[in-house]
Enzyme design. Sequence first.
Site, PDB file in Angstrom:
ATOM      1  N   HIS A  62       0.781  -1.076  -0.218  1.00 37.48           N
ATOM      2  CA  HIS A  62       0.124   0.097  -0.003  1.00 37.48           C
ATOM      3  C   HIS A  62       0.754   1.178  -0.042  1.00 37.48           C
ATOM      4  O   HIS A  62       2.041   0.997   0.115  1.00 37.48           O
ATOM      5  CB  HIS A  62      -1.026  -0.061   1.333  1.00 37.48           C
ATOM      6  N   GLY A  63       0.367   2.369   0.024  1.00 34.14           N
ATOM      7  CA  GLY A  63       0.884   3.643  -0.255  1.00 34.14           C
ATOM      8  C   GLY A  63       1.667   4.184   1.369  1.00 34.14           C
ATOM      9  O   GLY A  63       1.665   3.533   2.103  1.00 34.14           O
TER      10      GLY A  63
END
Length: 143
Positions: A62-63
């Site tokens: 994920h970011g």
Amino acid sequence: MKIFKDENIQLDQHYENKTEAILAAGKILVENGYVEESYLQDMLAREEEVSTYIGNNIAIPHGIVKSVEKIHSSGISLLQVPEGVDFDGNTAYLVFGIAGKNNEHLEILGQIATICSEMENVEILRQATSKAEILKIFEEVVV
């Protein structure tokens, strides 16, 4: 927009390394309108900070914190990698790409972790031959 739908799933994938897998998981999120393309670089940056391998043959790239402005809506992608892909010495058979709007990623991570805490579910997901089989496992927790 639905967080997890069949267009977000790719079955029977093969990757040389975790970077390929992370980019493939992110590309699904881009193509289905959840995130901007620059989110992919944030997913790689997160992996540089700390591995997104969480155990039980699962990785959840994920970011980073600053990714929030690149997320249009919350979404999950899933890559099924029956042969596995190496995440720093750990083998991931399932790679979930996640984008969470308004801190929803924490709730999404929790839901995935709950389902995947049972190795029986991980094995079902790894062996699934249809997207419907995968969605059935998630239908009760992920909207």
